[in-house]
Design an enzyme around this catalytic site. Structure first.
Site, PDB file in Angstrom:
ATOM      1  N   SER A   1       0.832  -1.203   0.000  1.00  0.00           N
ATOM      2  CA  SER A   1       0.000   0.000   0.000  1.00  0.00           C
ATOM      3  C   SER A   1       0.868   1.255   0.000  1.00  0.00           C
ATOM      4  O   SER A   1       2.012   1.234   0.450  1.00  0.00           O
ATOM      5  CB  SER A   1      -0.907   0.011   1.228  1.00  0.00           C
ATOM      6  OG  SER A   1      -1.607  -1.202   1.316  1.00  0.00           O
TER       7      SER A   1
ATOM      8  N   THR B   1       1.040   3.915   1.714  1.00  0.00           N
ATOM      9  CA  THR B   1       1.606   4.441   2.968  1.00  0.00           C
ATOM     10  C   THR B   1       3.112   4.182   2.999  1.00  0.00           C
ATOM     11  O   THR B   1       3.883   4.966   3.556  1.00  0.00           O
ATOM     12  CB  THR B   1       0.944   3.738   4.185  1.00  0.00           C
ATOM     13  OG1 THR B   1      -0.472   3.878   4.089  1.00  0.00           O
ATOM     14  CG2 THR B   1       1.428   4.323   5.491  1.00  0.00           C
TER      15      THR B   1
ATOM     16  N   GLY C   1       8.951  11.612   5.185  1.00  0.00           N
ATOM     17  CA  GLY C   1       9.447  12.573   6.158  1.00  0.00           C
ATOM     18  C   GLY C   1       9.117  12.336   7.610  1.00  0.00           C
ATOM     19  O   GLY C   1       9.995  12.364   8.469  1.00  0.00           O
ATOM     20  N   GLY C   2       7.839  12.094   7.930  1.00  0.00           N
ATOM     21  CA  GLY C   2       7.528  11.907   9.339  1.00  0.00           C
ATOM     22  C   GLY C   2       6.070  12.113   9.669  1.00  0.00           C
ATOM     23  O   GLY C   2       5.231  12.278   8.793  1.00  0.00           O
TER      24      GLY C   2
ATOM     25  N   PHE D   1       9.312  20.645  10.354  1.00  0.00           N
ATOM     26  CA  PHE D   1       8.624  20.362   9.095  1.00  0.00           C
ATOM     27  C   PHE D   1       7.931  21.620   8.602  1.00  0.00           C
ATOM     28  O   PHE D   1       7.719  22.562   9.376  1.00  0.00           O
ATOM     29  CB  PHE D   1       7.610  19.218   9.263  1.00  0.00           C
ATOM     30  CG  PHE D   1       7.851  18.082   8.302  1.00  0.00           C
ATOM     31  CD1 PHE D   1       8.929  17.238   8.462  1.00  0.00           C
ATOM     32  CD2 PHE D   1       7.004  17.872   7.218  1.00  0.00           C
ATOM     33  CE1 PHE D   1       9.172  16.209   7.563  1.00  0.00           C
ATOM     34  CE2 PHE D   1       7.235  16.834   6.318  1.00  0.00           C
ATOM     35  CZ  PHE D   1       8.320  15.997   6.488  1.00  0.00           C
TER      36      PHE D   1
ATOM     37  N   GLN E   1      -2.936  18.784  -3.626  1.00  0.00           N
ATOM     38  CA  GLN E   1      -1.642  19.301  -3.181  1.00  0.00           C
ATOM     39  C   GLN E   1      -0.516  18.971  -4.161  1.00  0.00           C
ATOM     40  O   GLN E   1      -0.331  17.815  -4.530  1.00  0.00           O
ATOM     41  CB  GLN E   1      -1.280  18.730  -1.816  1.00  0.00           C
ATOM     42  CG  GLN E   1       0.082  19.201  -1.325  1.00  0.00           C
ATOM     43  CD  GLN E   1       0.263  18.970   0.165  1.00  0.00           C
ATOM     44  OE1 GLN E   1       0.549  17.862   0.591  1.00  0.00           O
ATOM     45  NE2 GLN E   1       0.055  20.003   0.950  1.00  0.00           N
TER      46      GLN E   1
ATOM     47  N   HIS F   1       3.395  18.850  -4.237  1.00  0.00           N
ATOM     48  CA  HIS F   1       4.572  18.863  -3.381  1.00  0.00           C
ATOM     49  C   HIS F   1       5.673  19.590  -4.147  1.00  0.00           C
ATOM     50  O   HIS F   1       5.875  19.320  -5.327  1.00  0.00           O
ATOM     51  CB  HIS F   1       4.997  17.424  -3.069  1.00  0.00           C
ATOM     52  CG  HIS F   1       5.988  17.312  -1.953  1.00  0.00           C
ATOM     53  ND1 HIS F   1       7.296  17.726  -2.087  1.00  0.00           N
ATOM     54  CD2 HIS F   1       5.869  16.841  -0.685  1.00  0.00           C
ATOM     55  CE1 HIS F   1       7.930  17.509  -0.945  1.00  0.00           C
ATOM     56  NE2 HIS F   1       7.096  16.976  -0.083  1.00  0.00           N
TER      57      HIS F   1
ATOM     58  N   LEU G   1       9.152  11.307  -4.941  1.00  0.00           N
ATOM     59  CA  LEU G   1       9.154  12.322  -3.894  1.00  0.00           C
ATOM     60  C   LEU G   1      10.532  12.471  -3.251  1.00  0.00           C
ATOM     61  O   LEU G   1      11.163  11.485  -2.876  1.00  0.00           O
ATOM     62  CB  LEU G   1       8.139  11.920  -2.815  1.00  0.00           C
ATOM     63  CG  LEU G   1       8.148  12.739  -1.526  1.00  0.00           C
ATOM     64  CD1 LEU G   1       7.593  14.125  -1.776  1.00  0.00           C
ATOM     65  CD2 LEU G   1       7.342  12.033  -0.453  1.00  0.00           C
TER      66      LEU G   1
ATOM     67  N   GLU H   1      10.192  16.536   2.267  1.00  0.00           N
ATOM     68  CA  GLU H   1      10.315  17.840   2.897  1.00  0.00           C
ATOM     69  C   GLU H   1      11.360  17.817   4.013  1.00  0.00           C
ATOM     70  O   GLU H   1      11.916  18.851   4.379  1.00  0.00           O
ATOM     71  CB  GLU H   1       8.944  18.185   3.494  1.00  0.00           C
ATOM     72  CG  GLU H   1       8.731  19.586   3.916  1.00  0.00           C
ATOM     73  CD  GLU H   1       7.234  19.876   4.040  1.00  0.00           C
ATOM     74  OE1 GLU H   1       6.508  19.658   3.055  1.00  0.00           O
ATOM     75  OE2 GLU H   1       6.801  20.300   5.110  1.00  0.00           O
TER      76      GLU H   1
ATOM     77  N   ARG I   1       3.460  23.852   1.661  1.00  0.00           N
ATOM     78  CA  ARG I   1       3.671  23.307   0.318  1.00  0.00           C
ATOM     79  C   ARG I   1       2.974  24.107  -0.773  1.00  0.00           C
ATOM     80  O   ARG I   1       3.507  24.270  -1.871  1.00  0.00           O
ATOM     81  CB  ARG I   1       3.197  21.857   0.282  1.00  0.00           C
ATOM     82  CG  ARG I   1       4.086  20.960   1.094  1.00  0.00           C
ATOM     83  CD  ARG I   1       3.549  19.559   1.199  1.00  0.00           C
ATOM     84  NE  ARG I   1       4.480  18.723   1.960  1.00  0.00           N
ATOM     85  CZ  ARG I   1       4.220  17.470   2.316  1.00  0.00           C
ATOM     86  NH1 ARG I   1       3.070  16.904   2.011  1.00  0.00           N
ATOM     87  NH2 ARG I   1       5.105  16.788   2.993  1.00  0.00           N
TER      88      ARG I   1
ATOM     89  N   HIS J   1       0.762  15.394  -5.232  1.00  0.00           N
ATOM     90  CA  HIS J   1       1.198  14.562  -4.112  1.00  0.00           C
ATOM     91  C   HIS J   1       0.051  14.041  -3.261  1.00  0.00           C
ATOM     92  O   HIS J   1       0.081  12.899  -2.808  1.00  0.00           O
ATOM     93  CB  HIS J   1       2.146  15.385  -3.248  1.00  0.00           C
ATOM     94  CG  HIS J   1       2.710  14.657  -2.068  1.00  0.00           C
ATOM     95  ND1 HIS J   1       3.437  13.490  -2.201  1.00  0.00           N
ATOM     96  CD2 HIS J   1       2.672  14.914  -0.744  1.00  0.00           C
ATOM     97  CE1 HIS J   1       3.814  13.074  -0.998  1.00  0.00           C
ATOM     98  NE2 HIS J   1       3.358  13.909  -0.097  1.00  0.00           N
TER      99      HIS J   1
ATOM    100  N   GLU K   1      -6.386   9.151   3.462  1.00  0.00           N
ATOM    101  CA  GLU K   1      -6.435  10.115   2.352  1.00  0.00           C
ATOM    102  C   GLU K   1      -7.762  10.036   1.588  1.00  0.00           C
ATOM    103  O   GLU K   1      -8.221  11.023   1.021  1.00  0.00           O
ATOM    104  CB  GLU K   1      -5.256   9.892   1.399  1.00  0.00           C
ATOM    105  CG  GLU K   1      -5.074  11.035   0.405  1.00  0.00           C
ATOM    106  CD  GLU K   1      -3.821  10.898  -0.462  1.00  0.00           C
ATOM    107  OE1 GLU K   1      -2.926  10.122  -0.093  1.00  0.00           O
ATOM    108  OE2 GLU K   1      -3.763  11.571  -1.499  1.00  0.00           O
TER     109      GLU K   1
ATOM    110  N   ARG L   1      -2.767  20.737   3.122  1.00  0.00           N
ATOM    111  CA  ARG L   1      -2.288  19.910   4.226  1.00  0.00           C
ATOM    112  C   ARG L   1      -0.855  20.280   4.566  1.00  0.00           C
ATOM    113  O   ARG L   1      -0.050  20.528   3.668  1.00  0.00           O
ATOM    114  CB  ARG L   1      -2.344  18.432   3.838  1.00  0.00           C
ATOM    115  CG  ARG L   1      -1.776  17.511   4.898  1.00  0.00           C
ATOM    116  CD  ARG L   1      -1.957  16.054   4.559  1.00  0.00           C
ATOM    117  NE  ARG L   1      -1.111  15.587   3.470  1.00  0.00           N
ATOM    118  CZ  ARG L   1       0.182  15.262   3.599  1.00  0.00           C
ATOM    119  NH1 ARG L   1       0.798  15.368   4.763  1.00  0.00           N
ATOM    120  NH2 ARG L   1       0.868  14.828   2.555  1.00  0.00           N
TER     121      ARG L   1
ATOM    122  N   SER M   1      -0.361  13.889   7.520  1.00  0.00           N
ATOM    123  CA  SER M   1      -1.180  12.813   6.941  1.00  0.00           C
ATOM    124  C   SER M   1      -0.953  11.476   7.640  1.00  0.00           C
ATOM    125  O   SER M   1      -1.888  10.690   7.791  1.00  0.00           O
ATOM    126  CB  SER M   1      -0.926  12.675   5.444  1.00  0.00           C
ATOM    127  OG  SER M   1       0.355  12.159   5.196  1.00  0.00           O
TER     128      SER M   1
END
Lengths: 129, 584, 247
Positions: free
Chosen positions: B48, B50, B55-56, B121, B235, B237, B247, B250, B290, B358, B382, B393, B398
């Site tokens: 999946s 995720t 980043g975090g 962030f 969004q 990114h 990606l 960030e 973003r 993104h 999401e 966001r 997320s």
């Protein structure tokens, strides 16, 4: 199991010839036989020494026969392979830590070679003194 | 196994096995072990999307941080379109969820004393982003998946593709799905259904999203009578690799990376994002939100200050001054990706980047417990729009969102399912209808002149043209007309693959139909919003208009299958709308 | 550089084929294209019936493992130019039953994974989450490498032991057991050892080492298995030598 007619590909008995790494692995496994041979050879030597001078001379003559020399040359090759491959694998099999810090694989491998040299030198000294 | 129309009956059926779906499944198993839970996913759970988050995950834990600050950052980041009650609940529950994950084994990066480490962030005024180097999503997903294995009450249907929700009299009763391995089309019933199918980035040509992110859950809900909310907010990114769209997190900027134009100039200082300083400053410059950073890129292109690449204009991300040690411990995956896909080493070279689609702020309209207006139908992650993200966001919100609202939806669905009755017999007729539709209308269609991949390409080009970083009314209207035409063309595209087993052409056709629905909702919702807010920037309406548009947009599906946009008030609790201020 | 390259793709359609067959496709050879890009070109432009798994195209979801020129690879991270001028053989991952074309059956692995208990096991039954379990960066480093597995199955495909004996629990599952054993928050080592000293467990492994060599994430499953053998041997010796209470 699943209800789809999946296809299981047969594995050839020659699978180990298909890739260099598989071949080296099988040779490494095979090398154990030659390690065993050297043990037997050593035991025969010990027995000959124990039986006195004549038996020892017979043993030397037998050991110098072309068949045994060739066999020992081959065995020596496999023993080297055995040593090198297993030394290289040691860091993977043992996570060595000194004072809680992991020892880098290269150091583990190098220390085995150092050990080998030390032991060999000692045996050489013992035999030739 | 029998060939019966109904494959199995469960109490709660979760569609999607990513972070939100697995969190919901565990929540149900822990709330009421008597309940029989099933997770249906079109891929194995650990595939999946995720897994790609880098980043975090934000959650207040540092001594100098407060929940109110996280709430305020999120609200201002959302351009005041987020529902403040939902954001408050989110900020309160995020740290606990992240700790729960820690207890389940997530390898969070640590401080030397063993406590959780946090990083800065974008758009966040304090350091509150938990991370596992730069593979946070990967570690979270695998932790959730592995932990879920210990609950025997969770049944999994891996590689099973849901095509329709079964709804009768305003209540959901399950779904019809194709088993990819066998090609069998069967119903799986559930007293409650939770949609956790992730985003829909594949509606666009250039996206960080995986191949699977085709908005299936949004489309399923929309067709089942649940409205979609705030779909115009897509969004971009600011830092994706050209060509692949991979990606670059960030976190690179949080660790101190700079964005440079072709003159080596930190151009963000020209866009009201603060003044450059050698070390990163929170809510300033590269740590702005973003939407603003992606918009700045467009202006740099207009000024001719970007570099050219075979895949269009790029700017550069500079990490060289961070040094090898920081990059290897904090951003190893970024280095790996750059070396592999761009053949450059960020320790010594600049990374070419450009904005890339993104994340979908919009989604299935839910309340604070993940419930949609259709009884028994829930959504989280999401796929859902609660909404905490509003018009934009913030990075690292997320991942905690899918935990907090995955768990909330799970608990709410468990409660609902405990009291609900089993599916009525009429559901079988619906399932039979769906089997007929798939076999006759989709599989049975003669391969015509149209090809699925061509229609998909055309859709993606249309969406990029009409719903990019800057939009206009006429462009969106034209795009919507083009999509309607593509809908017609899809009816003429047959599936050449006649095989039952693993027919990925069939799934591609179904996914494309889903994406066309979503594209239409994005454009129709965007047309109605005659203002610029967050990620929805209109050249013909350049200002935010709180008087007319401090509202959510719900897109309902009319009986004639056309979309209808209706307003819904935004919940404001303690933070009246204000100016978004960054860097000053 | 030539402008195209030939892919020799193994096809298998269970409804019609009795065994896999080879089909050739010419695809553009571009510097930034991976084998997966080549397959997608085929799927989109040439032959829409070709089936394969893929998703993230950035080497983290683990879907797109296939045998490329006989080596198990993530096709999204394997570049066509490295095989120029070609042809490139693209086959389903070895050692697994083939479902369709390049799609293999992962049932064995998925069914086995829970057996090694890949989750945190605690002696104390903490249900209330108050604060974090402390873990220093050094303690994190002890298991970090083993937590990087993406379940891509390349190691199973490279493992001749698994190929010869599909009941072998396999490299990735054992590496995952080791990942939890080495985690300072976990107390489940004993339970996992009980599973792994069974016949299908660690003793099946003959240390070919291919699993580690092909691992795209440098997990080193071979190392994990050997360390398990050491643990298992120590436990056996202890069980043999020591009276019950002191173990």
């Amino acid at each position: 199991m699943t209800e789809v007619r999946t296809y299981r590909r047969p594995m050839s008995i020659w699978w180990w010839t298909k890739k260099r790494s598989y071949f080296v692995f099988v040779m490494r496994e095979l090398s154990s036989i030659f390690v065993a041979w050297f043990v037997v050879f050593l035991l025969l030597l010990v027995r000959a020494v124990g039986r006195g001078g004549a038996a020892y001379d017979d043993f030397l003559d037998w050991a110098a026969s072309p068949g045994i020399v060739v066999l020992n040359f081959i065995a020596m090759g496999f023993l080297l392979l055995h040593t090198v491959t297993w030394f290289n694998l040691t860091p993977q099999a043992m996570a060595v830590r000194v004072h809680g810090r992991p020892v880098p694989p290269a150091v583990v491998i190098a220390s085995q070679y150092v050990g080998l040299v030390v032991v060999s030198a000692f045996v050489y000294w013992l035999v030739t003194r | 196994m029998s060939d019966s129309l109904v494959r199995a009956a469960h109490d709660v059926l979760i569609v999607g096995g990513g972070g939100a779906g697995l969190r919901a499944a565990i929540a149900i198993a822990e709330t009421n072990p008597q309940l029989d839970v099933a997770v249906i996913s079109k891929v194995y759970p650990m595939r999946s999307h995720t897994v790609s988050a880098e980043g975090g995950a934000a959650g207040v834990i540092a001594a100098d941080d407060t929940l109110d600050e996280h709430i305020y950052d999120t609200i201002s980041g959302s351009d005041w379109l987020g529902d403040q009650d939902a954001i408050e609940a989110f900020a309160h529950e995020a740290p606990r969820e992240l700790l729960q994950l820690e207890h389940w084994g997530c390898p969070w990066s640590r401080q030397p004393d063993g406590h959780i480490a946090v990083r800065a962030f974008g758009g966040m005024k304090k350091m509150r982003t938990w991370f596992a180097a730069d593979k946070t999503g990967f570690h979270m997903l695998h932790t959730l998946f592995q932990t879920s294995l210990k609950y025997n009450e969770v049944t999994r249907y891996d590689e099973v593709f849901v095509t329709r929700l079964l709804v009768d009299d305003g209540r959901v009763h399950g779904a019809v799905a194709v088993g990819l391995m066998t090609g069998k089309i069967q119903a799986v019933t559930g007293k409650a259904v939770i949609l956790c199918t992730g985003g829909c980035g594949k509606v666009f040509p250039f996206t960080t999203n995986a191949n699977i992110n085709t908005g299936d859950g949004m489309s399923l809900a929309y067709r089942a009578g649940a409205p979609l909310k705030d779909m115009e907010f897509v969004q971009y990114h600011p830092t994706g690799l050209p060509f692949t769209g991979i990606l670059i997190t960030e976190a690179t900027r949080a660790e101190g990376g700079w964005l440079l134009n072709k003159d080596g100039y930190r151009y963000l200082q020209d866009y009201d994002l603060g003044k450059p300083s050698p070390t990163p400053e929170l809510r300033s410059m590269e740590l702005g939100p973003r939407d603003r950073l992606s918009q700045a890129f467009v202006h740099e292109v207009e000024k001719g200050r970007t570099s050219d690449s075979p895949w269009g204009p790029v700017v550069h991300l500079d990490l060289r001054h961070l040094g090898e040690q920081v990059i290897d411990t904090r951003l190893p995956f970024v280095r790996e990706l750059c070396l592999k896909y761009e053949r450059i080493d960020p320790v010594h070279e600049l990374i070419p980047v450009r904005p890339v689609v993104h994340y979908m702020m919009g989604g299935v309209h839910t309340d604070i417990d993940g419930a949609t207006p259709v009884a028994g139908l829930y959504a989280a992650g999401e796929t859902a729009c609660v909404s905490i993200n509003g018009a934009n966001r913030l990075g690292s919100n997320s991942l905690p969102e899918l935990l907090v609202f995955g768990a909330r939806a799970g608990r709410a669905a468990a409660e609902y399912a405990s009291a609900a009755r089993a599916a009525p017999a009429v559901i079988e007729a619906q399932a039979a209808d769906e089997v007929r539709r798939l076999e006759r209308d989709v599989m049975g269609r003669e391969p015509g002149t149209e090809r699925i991949s061509t229609i998909r390409d055309d859709m993606q080009a249309t969406m990029e043209e009409a719903a990019g970083i800057y939009r206009t009314g006429p462009a969106m209207a034209k795009g919507a007309d083009a999509l309607a035409e593509l809908q017609q063309r899809l009816l003429k595209a047959g599936v050449a693959d006649t095989s039952r087993s693993f027919n990925t052409e069939l799934t591609a056709a179904l996914e494309l139909a889903n994406m066309l629905d979503i594209g239409e909702c994005i454009l129709r919702s965007g047309l109605e919003r005659e203002e610029s807010r967050g990620a929805h920037q209109r050249l013909d309406f350049p200002d935010r208009d709180d008087r007319r548009f401090l509202i959510h947009h719900l897109v309902h599906r009319n009986p004639d299958e056309t979309p209808r946009v209706a307003p819904l008030p935004v919940t404001i609790t303690r933070w009246p709308p204000g100016e978004r201020i960054y860097g000053r | 550089m030539p402008d195209s390259i030939r892919l020799e793709v193994t096809r298998y359609r269970p409804d019609t084929d009795s065994e896999p067959q080879r089909q050739e496709y010419d695809v553009p050879l571009r510097k930034e294209w991976t084998v997966l890009d080549g397959l997608n070109h085929v799927k989109n432009e040439v032959d829409t019936t070709l089936s394969f798994r893929w998703s993230c195209r950035m080497g983290i979801c683990g879907s797109c493992g296939m045998n490329v020129d006989g080596e198990p690879k993530l096709t999204c991270a394997t570049f066509l130019t490295d095989y120029a001028p070609g042809p490139v053989r693209v086959e389903p991952l070895a050692n697994f039953p083939v479902v369709r074309d390049l799609v293999v059956d992962l049932f064995d692995f998925m069914e086995r994974l829970p057996r090694v208990k890949p989750w945190i096991i605690r002696d104390d039954d903490v249900t209330e989450v108050d604060g974090e379990y402390l873990q220093t960066p050094e303690e994190l480093d002890a298991y970090k490498q083993f937590s990087m597995c993406i379940n891509c199955m390349l190691c199973y495909s490279a493992c001749p032991v698994y190929g010869l004996d599909p009941t072998f629990i396999g490299p990735a599952a054992i590496a995952l057991a080791e990942r939890y054993d080495l985690d300072s928050r976990d107390h489940g080592a004993r339970e996992r050892l009980d599973v792994l000293i069974e016949h299908e467990g660690v003793w099946g492994c003959t240390f070919v080492g291919e699993c580690t060599r092909v691992c795209p994430k440098h997990v080193d499953p071979a190392g994990a298995i050997q360390r398990y053998k050491l643990k298992a041997a120590k436990e056996s010796v202890k069980a043999f030598l020591l009276p019950r209470g002191t173990r």
